[in-house]
Design a protein around this motif. Structure first.
Motif, short mmCIF file in Angstrom:
data_model
loop_
_atom_site.label_atom_id
_atom_site.label_comp_id
_atom_site.label_asym_id
_atom_site.label_seq_id
_atom_site.Cartn_x
_atom_site.Cartn_y
_atom_site.Cartn_z
N UNK A 185 0.85 -1.20 0.00
CA UNK A 185 0.00 0.00 0.00
C UNK A 185 0.88 1.25 0.00
N UNK A 186 1.64 1.40 -1.07
CA UNK A 186 2.50 2.57 -1.24
C UNK A 186 1.73 3.67 -1.97
N UNK A 187 2.08 4.91 -1.68
CA UNK A 187 1.49 6.04 -2.38
C UNK A 187 1.99 6.11 -3.81
N UNK A 188 1.37 6.94 -4.59
CA UNK A 188 1.66 7.06 -6.02
C UNK A 188 3.15 7.22 -6.31
N UNK A 189 3.84 8.04 -5.55
CA UNK A 189 5.24 8.33 -5.84
C UNK A 189 6.20 7.62 -4.90
N UNK A 190 5.70 6.74 -4.05
CA UNK A 190 6.57 6.09 -3.07
C UNK A 190 7.25 4.85 -3.63
N UNK A 191 8.53 4.73 -3.31
CA UNK A 191 9.33 3.56 -3.64
C UNK A 191 10.12 3.17 -2.40
N UNK A 192 10.53 1.90 -2.34
CA UNK A 192 11.37 1.43 -1.25
C UNK A 192 12.80 1.42 -1.78
N UNK A 193 13.69 2.09 -1.06
CA UNK A 193 15.07 2.20 -1.51
C UNK A 193 16.06 1.84 -0.41
#
Length: 129
Positions: free
Chosen positions: A102-110
């Motif tokens: 459930x990530x937001x539109x611009x969210x990525x895991x880095x």
């Protein structure tokens, strides 16, 4: 589940969102996903994966923590890396909704590398409701 990340610079970011999403079991409709990096000189963030912002993050960490002048440097010369990773943190937890992160539109895991280039181990744990 674990996987490795190869980094190519002393301070850099690597998007691992797709690898994290692939680790969510097919039968997990809702719950949480925790991403943990097993190192004291690397961290994990949820942030926008945009090249200029990634560069800004790297510049910010360099400005916030000077490269030299730390007591730990007498041991192995990488105190700045430990301090930067301490600010970032070694884990993030992301909700799982309808079987997806459930990530937001611009969210990525880095993964944020602070002492590279290195091979990093990332652990992904999911818990379903």
């Amino acid at each position: 589940m674990e996987f490795t990340v190869e980094t190519d610079a002393e301070l850099t970011t690597v998007d691992v969102t797709d690898r994290i999403a692939a680790a969510v079991p097919d039968d997990c409709e809702s719950g949480t996903c925790t991403v943990f990096v097993r190192h004291t000189t690397a961290g994990v963030v949820v942030q926008e994966d945009e090249p200029r912002l990634r560069g800004d993050l790297e510049s910010f960490l360099r400005e916030l923590v000077p490269d030299e002048g730390h007591a730990h440097d007498e041991l192995d010369g990488n105190a700045d890396s430990h301090l930067r990773a301490a600010l970032i943190g070694s884990d993030v937890t992301i909700p799982i909704e309808d079987g997806d992160l459930a990530l937001g539109t611009w969210q990525s895991v880095m993964v944020v590398e602070c002492d590279g280039p290195r091979t990093r181990t990332v652990t992904v744990t999911t818990v379903g409701d």
